[in-house]
Design a protein around this motif. Structure first.
Motif, mmCIF file in Angstrom:
data_model
loop_
_atom_site.group_PDB
_atom_site.id
_atom_site.type_symbol
_atom_site.label_atom_id
_atom_site.label_comp_id
_atom_site.label_asym_id
_atom_site.label_seq_id
_atom_site.Cartn_x
_atom_site.Cartn_y
_atom_site.Cartn_z
ATOM 1 N N PRO A 54 0.817 -1.213 0.000
ATOM 2 C CA PRO A 54 0.000 0.000 0.000
ATOM 3 C C PRO A 54 0.851 1.263 0.000
ATOM 4 N N THR A 55 0.341 2.297 -0.630
ATOM 5 C CA THR A 55 1.079 3.548 -0.745
ATOM 6 C C THR A 55 0.186 4.749 -0.427
ATOM 7 N N TYR A 56 0.853 5.842 -0.066
ATOM 8 C CA TYR A 56 0.211 7.144 0.044
ATOM 9 C C TYR A 56 0.488 7.907 -1.251
ATOM 10 N N LEU A 57 -0.340 8.914 -1.506
ATOM 11 C CA LEU A 57 -0.105 9.796 -2.648
ATOM 12 C C LEU A 57 0.408 11.123 -2.111
ATOM 13 N N HIS A 58 1.633 11.492 -2.501
ATOM 14 C CA HIS A 58 2.271 12.711 -2.000
ATOM 15 C C HIS A 58 2.872 13.484 -3.157
ATOM 16 N N GLN A 59 2.293 14.646 -3.426
ATOM 17 C CA GLN A 59 2.771 15.514 -4.496
ATOM 18 C C GLN A 59 2.894 14.767 -5.817
ATOM 19 N N GLY A 60 1.894 13.939 -6.089
ATOM 20 C CA GLY A 60 1.855 13.219 -7.353
ATOM 21 C C GLY A 60 2.677 11.942 -7.378
ATOM 22 N N ASN A 61 3.370 11.623 -6.288
ATOM 23 C CA ASN A 61 4.210 10.425 -6.220
ATOM 24 C C ASN A 61 3.636 9.419 -5.223
ATOM 25 N N LEU A 62 3.872 8.130 -5.486
ATOM 26 C CA LEU A 62 3.443 7.086 -4.569
ATOM 27 C C LEU A 62 4.530 6.857 -3.531
ATOM 28 N N VAL A 63 4.122 6.841 -2.260
ATOM 29 C CA VAL A 63 5.067 6.737 -1.149
ATOM 30 C C VAL A 63 4.646 5.571 -0.269
ATOM 31 N N THR A 64 5.565 4.639 0.001
ATOM 32 C CA THR A 64 5.252 3.510 0.871
ATOM 33 C C THR A 64 5.221 3.963 2.333
ATOM 34 N N THR A 65 4.711 3.098 3.199
ATOM 35 C CA THR A 65 4.660 3.411 4.626
ATOM 36 C C THR A 65 6.058 3.643 5.187
ATOM 37 N N THR A 66 7.005 2.804 4.772
ATOM 38 C CA THR A 66 8.388 2.957 5.238
ATOM 39 C C THR A 66 8.972 4.286 4.779
ATOM 40 N N GLU A 67 8.746 4.644 3.529
ATOM 41 C CA GLU A 67 9.248 5.916 3.003
ATOM 42 C C GLU A 67 8.605 7.100 3.710
ATOM 43 N N ALA A 68 7.303 6.989 4.006
ATOM 44 C CA ALA A 68 6.607 8.071 4.710
ATOM 45 C C ALA A 68 7.184 8.258 6.103
ATOM 46 N N HIS A 69 7.485 7.151 6.777
ATOM 47 C CA HIS A 69 8.073 7.224 8.118
ATOM 48 C C HIS A 69 9.468 7.840 8.064
ATOM 49 N N THR A 70 10.263 7.426 7.081
ATOM 50 C CA THR A 70 11.626 7.951 6.937
ATOM 51 C C THR A 70 11.617 9.448 6.660
ATOM 52 N N GLN A 71 10.678 9.868 5.813
ATOM 53 C CA GLN A 71 10.590 11.276 5.437
ATOM 54 C C GLN A 71 9.744 12.103 6.412
ATOM 55 N N LYS A 72 9.237 11.431 7.467
ATOM 56 C CA LYS A 72 8.412 12.083 8.484
ATOM 57 C C LYS A 72 7.192 12.763 7.880
#
Length: 342
Positions: free
Chosen positions: A95-113
């Motif tokens: 599963p991913t989030y949508l951030h500024q037009g890009n798909l972001v995984t849960t791990t990436e979201a946590h890393t990028q805060k």
């Protein structure tokens, strides 16, 4: 939890053969079904691994991918490429989030805060990536393999787009994981071979925690009981509880609190713990307080706090009021008990 923790380091390609299902604990029925499919060479186009969170579905998916890609049994050297998800014939989707037009995984979201109001999903863009991946023949293995984690988060458009691929994947096998069959569209469930997963026994849960280097969790009986047979849940709970300093944790769980302690704890919870962790903390405290006091009124106050937090009330105010109420209640219980004994 990384699957690599269960396996030895990769060695020479000529290393002795191993059974890729060796690391699995407590899922005998699931393993028997998958081994039977492999030994009879009756591999289904799609599998649905359904069962509680944190009981080994992801690990079994990787082990099954190893068995399908390289034969059964296989070597450590070949396993390692699949463990790191860099095999050319394996596509792992989560599963991913949508951030500024890009798909972001849960791990990436946590890393990028990064914080999001909506939970992550499997999106139609990811299903299109699956279709593209399966449009070419496998490069090294006998078949391509696609693993879709938490398939119960499929957006409606993504779920509908996936249906045809599940029916006719070509030289490929798809593995979907989900918390239950009821959380998916019936049309998706009907196109998959169901592989049931169950909660682990307490002894198996402890074994997994020890194997994965989380033996310190065994000292907290509350975490073990709250895990309900899910080592993954026990580890996640430990990671949520860990940021709370020992002295505050002790004051929070033992009760009664002084007014100063109640306000300090409320401030710490508000500033340090995110919304999801605060909701988890309520479950943890309900369990702790019930074991200590067996008072339904305490549980109800915490349930009221949960409802206010879900309504997005100011968390500092919610915890101020709740902890003060719990402090007064437990002081009153202590006073009544002392009068009774006297």
């Amino acid at each position: 939890m990384s699957i690599l923790q269960f396996f030895p380091d990769p060695g020479d390609p000529d290393e002795s053969l191993i059974d890729p299902f060796d690391p699995i604990v407590g899922q005998d029925q699931a393993i028997a079904l998958l081994q039977g499919a492999i030994t009879t060479n009756r591999i289904a186009p799609a599998y649905l691994f359904a069962g509680p969170v944190g009981v080994g579905k992801r690990l079994v998916a990787q082990c099954f991918a190893i068995a399908l890609s390289n034969g059964f049994p296989t070597t450590n050297f070949l396993n390692e490429r699949l463990h790191k998800s860099n095999h050319p014939d394996l596509l792992w989707v989560e599963p991913t989030y949508l951030h500024q037009g890009n798909l972001v995984t849960t791990t990436e979201a946590h890393t990028q805060k990064l914080e999001f109001k909506k939970p992550p999903q499997i999106r139609i863009e990811q299903v299109r990536e699956i279709v593209k991946f399966l449009s070419r023949p496998p490069l090294e293995a006998s078949r391509s393999i696609v693993v879709i984690e938490q398939a119960d988060t499929l957006a409606d458009s993504a779920a509908n787009a996936l249906l045809k691929t599940l029916e006719e994947p070509g030289r490929a096998t798809l593995i979907l994981t989900a918390s239950s069959t009821h959380s998916l569209l019936p049309t998706i469930v009907s196109r998959c071979t169901h592989v049931p997963f169950r909660s682990l026994s307490q002894s198996d849960t402890k074994r997994v925690l020890q194997q994965t280097g989380h033996g310190e969790i065994l000292a907290d009986n509350t975490l073990l009981q709250l895990s309900w047979g899910s080592p993954g849940k026990a580890i996640a709970s430990f990671e949520q509880l860990n940021p709370i300093p020992q002295d505050l944790r002790r004051a929070l769980t033992e009760l009664p609190l002084t007014t100063r302690q109640a306000l300090e704890l409320a401030s710490f919870i508000d500033k340090t713990l995110d919304a999801q962790t605060q909701l988890w903390l309520i479950d943890y405290l309900q369990h702790c307080y019930w074991q200590l006091h067996h008072q339904p009124s305490i549980i109800q106050h915490l349930e009221n706090a949960r409802n206010y937090l879900l309504k997005l009330a100011q968390s500092r105010l919610v915890w101020d009021v709740t902890l003060m109420q719990l402090s007064h209640l437990t002081q009153s219980f202590a006073f009544q008990n002392s009068k009774t004994h006297n």
